[in-house]
Each structure stands twice: as structure tokens, then as C-alpha cells.
Design a protein around this motif. Structure first.
Motif, PDB file in Angstrom:
ATOM      1  N   LEU A 197     -16.166  44.746 -22.888  1.00 21.19           N
ATOM      2  CA  LEU A 197     -15.064  44.939 -21.944  1.00 21.19           C
ATOM      3  C   LEU A 197     -15.400  45.981 -20.894  1.00 21.19           C
ATOM      4  O   LEU A 197     -15.016  45.852 -19.718  1.00 21.19           O
ATOM      5  CB  LEU A 197     -13.802  45.337 -22.711  1.00 21.19           C
ATOM      6  CG  LEU A 197     -13.141  44.226 -23.549  1.00 21.19           C
ATOM      7  CD1 LEU A 197     -12.000  44.796 -24.372  1.00 21.19           C
ATOM      8  CD2 LEU A 197     -12.641  43.115 -22.628  1.00 21.19           C
ATOM      9  N   LEU A 198     -16.112  47.038 -21.258  1.00 22.30           N
ATOM     10  CA  LEU A 198     -16.494  48.070 -20.292  1.00 22.30           C
ATOM     11  C   LEU A 198     -17.448  47.507 -19.246  1.00 22.30           C
ATOM     12  O   LEU A 198     -17.276  47.754 -18.033  1.00 22.30           O
ATOM     13  CB  LEU A 198     -17.127  49.249 -21.028  1.00 22.30           C
ATOM     14  CG  LEU A 198     -17.635  50.395 -20.144  1.00 22.30           C
ATOM     15  CD1 LEU A 198     -16.489  51.019 -19.360  1.00 22.30           C
ATOM     16  CD2 LEU A 198     -18.352  51.450 -20.984  1.00 22.30           C
ATOM     17  N   ALA A 199     -18.454  46.758 -19.687  1.00 22.34           N
ATOM     18  CA  ALA A 199     -19.383  46.167 -18.724  1.00 22.34           C
ATOM     19  C   ALA A 199     -18.672  45.175 -17.809  1.00 22.34           C
ATOM     20  O   ALA A 199     -18.936  45.140 -16.599  1.00 22.34           O
ATOM     21  CB  ALA A 199     -20.531  45.473 -19.475  1.00 22.34           C
ATOM     22  N   SER A 243     -16.796  48.278 -31.578  1.00 24.98           N
ATOM     23  CA  SER A 243     -17.662  48.966 -30.607  1.00 24.98           C
ATOM     24  C   SER A 243     -18.349  47.960 -29.683  1.00 24.98           C
ATOM     25  O   SER A 243     -18.420  48.163 -28.461  1.00 24.98           O
ATOM     26  CB  SER A 243     -18.695  49.812 -31.347  1.00 24.98           C
ATOM     27  OG  SER A 243     -18.075  50.764 -32.159  1.00 24.98           O
ATOM     28  N   GLY A 299     -15.770  46.533 -27.330  1.00 22.64           N
ATOM     29  CA  GLY A 299     -15.429  47.514 -26.302  1.00 22.64           C
ATOM     30  C   GLY A 299     -16.519  47.659 -25.262  1.00 22.64           C
ATOM     31  O   GLY A 299     -16.232  47.828 -24.066  1.00 22.64           O
ATOM     32  N   ALA A 300     -17.786  47.600 -25.686  1.00 19.34           N
ATOM     33  CA  ALA A 300     -18.886  47.670 -24.721  1.00 19.34           C
ATOM     34  C   ALA A 300     -18.877  46.470 -23.786  1.00 19.34           C
ATOM     35  O   ALA A 300     -19.137  46.599 -22.579  1.00 19.34           O
ATOM     36  CB  ALA A 300     -20.220  47.760 -25.467  1.00 19.34           C
ATOM     37  N   ALA A 324     -15.496  45.297 -16.929  1.00 18.35           N
ATOM     38  CA  ALA A 324     -14.647  46.054 -16.005  1.00 18.35           C
ATOM     39  C   ALA A 324     -15.461  46.624 -14.847  1.00 18.35           C
ATOM     40  O   ALA A 324     -15.012  46.644 -13.691  1.00 18.35           O
ATOM     41  CB  ALA A 324     -13.921  47.163 -16.764  1.00 18.35           C
ATOM     42  N   ILE A 325     -16.661  47.121 -15.150  1.00 14.04           N
ATOM     43  CA  ILE A 325     -17.514  47.642 -14.077  1.00 14.04           C
ATOM     44  C   ILE A 325     -17.864  46.542 -13.082  1.00 14.04           C
ATOM     45  O   ILE A 325     -17.797  46.740 -11.859  1.00 14.04           O
ATOM     46  CB  ILE A 325     -18.784  48.265 -14.683  1.00 14.04           C
ATOM     47  CG1 ILE A 325     -18.433  49.504 -15.517  1.00 14.04           C
ATOM     48  CG2 ILE A 325     -19.789  48.620 -13.592  1.00 14.04           C
ATOM     49  CD1 ILE A 325     -19.617  50.076 -16.277  1.00 14.04           C
TER      50      ILE A 325
END
Length: 469
Positions: free
Chosen positions: A450-452, A444, A447-448, A454-455
Motif C-alpha cells: 500500500l505504501l508503494a 507488513s 502495508g509495504a 500510494a507513492i
């Protein structure tokens, strides 16, 4: 009668009344505006003074009368050989008036040091040689070149008086008015930076207490001393010295800072600015960090020797263990401090935008996903998923630092974000221990991150920026 009619006074006026009348008339007949009227007024003034002092001057030269018709020349007998002809005595030519412009300007700078513009103007007008407009123009141009080349210290009020005296303060009088304004500011700053005016400058900078005034005068003294690496590194051991020197230089030199005039040493100014802004991996930053590490280890050695000697006095044998213990403590403290500074530099490097060029640019762009992917591999493919958190936590922190950089964050939230690097690991450990699913927690967090990332990457893509523009 003349000269009293020219001055507008009675023949019985005393010397004081003559000078007062001359000063009044001089405002109406300035030498640069009405040279003929000034010449008549000056002759009348000198004649009135001589009459008042008991001398009888000759009246002013009138226009020569019309020349009469020449008469026939009488025959003059040639002188005999025994009587030589007498030639009329030759009148010696008047000596040319010399004016040393360089000495005049140097004395003007010395008189301007008192910061009395009215007294300087009176002294300038007392030079009769400068009543000649051509000479005054040449000296004014010499003054401009003197200002551009030397920029001597002079307060702005006296500088303005010099410009006004030479008629250089109106539009079109100087070829580059911006350069003159810069020289004016530089000369005014050099005048304030004189060692004799340090206390006055500290007051202008807002130092009200005695301690603040002493700190500013000490910093000014350091800036005006010749630069030496050992002395500068010794003074930079205390972080408050870096802050005080940087604040003082920025207040004097502006933002972005310009080079301060003498007596400030330019190497001193460059050192303190680089020490405050260049970071850990610059030459100055690395030298300061090395000096602080060496100072900390030396302090630990001295304390260890002192405690060892004290223990030896009590037990009869020198305690070398105290020396080793304090050296280990000093080394550990230095290691922690270096790790914190390196992490801070890495975070600042990740926040800065960088083009995708070269290995450094691609590493800047892909550091967060590399850490996150490495954390996923360790968490899912090994028997110790908690070890992957050593990569997951830095990846998430760097990703948040990138995506939140430049965003408006409330002041109450910023301290918690800074403290998050220290809180996220123990909190996550407690949660993972409670639910007994460290793999899910590690995935988790990765993944957080990688999400930040990507943004932030989507926001920085050039194509996306062009579409938004």
C-alpha cells in the motif's frame, strides 16, 4: 574552313579526332544551355564525319540574301486544251517525330538495375529526340509521375542521374522535394530487396559468418513469400524466429517502421511486428500461444505413443499409462508457461500509465489496493494467515513494478528484482516460521504494498503533475 573551323581541328583529321573534338566542344555548348551553339556544332560534326567518310555535304545554310525588286510579270500563254498545264510536283511533309516516353522510362529502369550511373547517363544523352528542351521537360514531368505512382526499384546513384539529366535536382524543380526523397529511398530499398541481391544485402546488414548470412537470406525469403496463417504460425513456434524476423524488419524499415516496398508482402511484415510487440492478449499473440500449446501437447502425445509402443515391445502390452503421463507433463508445462506469460502481461499492463476513465482505467488504478486489502482480510480474519500471502506477494510485486518503472536501476540490481517474485515467498515463509508471527509478516508485506502504491499514485495525480510543471 567550315566545318573544321567550328570543331577547331585540321581538315586532315580522322574520324576519331573528329569525335574527340566534338566531345570537347559539346561540354561548352550543351543543348539545354546554348541550343543555337549546339545546333551549329552538331551540323559541323555531321558534315566533318561525312567528309571523312568520302561524302561531300552541302555547306550550312546561310542567311537568305535580300530579295531583288520584282520584275514585271511576262505574259504567259494559256495552255491549250490539247496541252494540259503541268503543275509543280508537291513535296511530301516530313513525318512527325514520335517519342514513346513510357517505353523510354521502362528501359531506363532496366538499365539502372546494373547500378552504373555513368553508363546510364551516357545512354540518356544518346537520345537525340531529348535534345529538344520542350520534349525533355515533358518527359521529365512524366518521369516524376512515373516515380510517384510505380516507384520502380532503382539504386540511389542512378536515381540521382535521372534527376540531374532532366534538371530536377535543383531547388524549385519539383513541387514536393520531401516526397521525392521518400520515393528515392523506397526505390533504393526495393532494388536491394530483389531476390537476386539477398546475399549482397545480408553482407550490408553485417552478416560475416555463413550461418548469419543464411539466417538473413532465409528471413528475407520468408518476408517475400505470400502470407498464409498456417505457415506463419508454424514458423513462429520457435521464439528465436520471432526475434530474428523482428530485428531484420526494424533494421530495414526503421523505427517506427515504415511499410517495406515489394517484393516484401505487407501482411508478412505486419504479422511479425505484431507477433513481437502486441502481447499475449492480441489476435496474433493469442494465435501464436495457441499454436505453441497445441504443438507441445502433440509432441507429448507422440512421445507417449513412442514410449508406450517401446514398453509394449518389452512387456507384450501397449503402455497407455506412458501416454497419459507425458500428456500430463506437457499440459503442466503449458500451464506454467501460460501463467508466467499472463503474469508478465499483467505486470506490463500495471506499468503503463492509464487515465482514470471507464471500468478498465479504475481497475488499473485500484488493483494493488484491492489485492492488499483482500490480503489483510484473509490474514487477520481467518485461521490460515499464510493463505493471505497468495494476495500479499502479487500486490507488493505489482506496486514495486509501478513505482520503480522509469527509474534508474543499476544493472546489477535488475536480475535480483526479476528473481524477487520467486524468492520473496520462501524467504518470508522461513522468517514467519522462525518468529511464529505470520500475521505480523503478512500485515507488513501488505502495508509495504500500500505504501508503494500510494507513492506512485501521488506521483501520477494530475493536480500534482500540474504543480510540478
Amino acid at each position: 574552313m567550315w566545318p573544321y573551323s567550328e570543331l577547331g581541328i585540321e581538315p586532315t583529321a580522322d574520324e576519331r579526332a573528329i569525335k574527340r573534338a566534338y566531345a570537347v566542344k559539346l561540354k561548352q555548348n550543351r543543348p539545354d544551355e546554348n541550343p543555337e551553339g549546339f545546333q551549329r556544332l552538331h551540323e559541323a560534326y555531321q558534315a566533318a564525319l561525312q567528309r571523312c567518310r568520302g561524302h561531300a555535304p552541302a555547306p550550312p545554310a546561310a542567311a537568305p540574301p535580300a530579295a531583288p525588286r520584282p520584275l514585271p510579270s511576262p505574259v504567259v500563254a494559256a495552255p491549250s486544251a490539247s496541252q494540259p498545264a503541268s503543275s509543280p510536283p508537291s513535296t511530301p511533309a516530313p513525318a512527325p517525330v514520335t517519342f514513346d516516353a513510357s517505353a523510354f522510362l521502362r528501359e531506363a529502369v532496366a538499365r539502372a538495375d546494373a547500378n552504373e550511373p555513368a553508363a546510364l547517363r551516357k545512354w540518356l544523352e544518346s537520345h537525340q529526340a531529348l535534345w529538344s528542351l520542350s520534349l525533355k521537360t515533358r518527359v521529365g514531368q512524366h518521369w516524376l509521375s512515373f516515380v510517384h505512382q510505380a516507384a520502380p526499384p532503382m539504386p540511389d546513384g542512378c536515381f540521382d542521374e535521372m534527376l540531374a539529366f532532366f534538371r530536377l535536382d535543383h531547388a524549385g524543380a519539383v513541387p514536393d522535394p520531401l516526397l521525392v526523397a521518400q520515393r528515392r529511398q523506397r526505390m533504393h530499398m526495393a532494388w536491394h530487396l530483389a531476390p537476386a541481391r539477398r546475399n549482397a544485402l545480408a553482407g550490408l546488414l553485417g552478416a560475416r559468418s555463413v550461418s548469419a548470412r543464411k539466417q538473413i537470406t532465409r528471413s528475407l525469403r520468408w518476408l517475400q513469400q505470400p502470407f498464409r496463417w498456417p505457415v506463419a504460425l508454424w514458423r513462429s513456434l520457435l521464439p528465436q524466429n520471432l526475434r530474428s524476423m523482428n530485428n531484420l524488419i526494424l533494421r530495414l524499415a526503421g523505427q517506427p517502421p515504415v511499410e517495406l516496398p515489394p517484393p516484401v508482402d505487407p501482411r508478412q511484415q505486419a504479422f511479425w511486428l505484431q507477433a513481437a510487440h502486441s502481447g499475449l492478449f492480441s489476435r496474433v499473440g493469442a494465435a501464436i500461444v495457441g499454436a505453441r500449446v497445441a504443438g507441445t501437447l502433440l509432441l507429448g502425445l507422440l512421445l507417449g505413443l513412442a514410449f508406450g509402443a517401446f514398453a509394449g515391445m518389452q512387456g507384450g502390452q501397449f503402455a497407455w499409462g506412458m501416454v497419459g503421463l507425458l500428456e500430463v507433463i506437457a499440459g503442466g508445462f503449458c500451464g506454467v508457461a501460460l501463467a508466467v506469460m499472463a503474469w508478465s502481461e499483467l505486470t506490463g499492463w500495471q506499468r503503463r500509465p492509464m487515465p482514470l476513465k471507464g471500468a478498465v482505467g479504475w481497475l488499473h488504478f485500484a488493483l494493488v489496493p484491492l489485492l492488499a486489502i483482500g490480503a489483510l482480510i484473509v490474514v487477520d480474519a481467518t485461521d490460515s494467515p499464510m493463505a493471505g500471502w497468495m494476495l500479499t506477494v502479487p500486490a507488493l510485486w505489482l506496486a514495486l513494478a509501478r513505482v520503480l518503472h522509469g527509474r534508474q536501476v543499476s544493472a546489477s540490481l535488475r536480475p535480483w528484482l526479476r528473481l524477487g517474485i520467486f524468492l520473496i515467498y520462501p524467504v518470508a515463509s522461513l522468517v514467519a516460521s522462525a518468529v511464529q508471527v505470520p500475521v505480523i509478516m503478512g500485515n507488513s508485506l501488505a502495508g509495504a504494498a500500500l505504501l508503494a502504491w500510494a507513492i506512485d499514485a501521488w506521483r501520477r495525480v494530475p493536480r500534482r503533475q500540474r504543480a510540478l510543471a
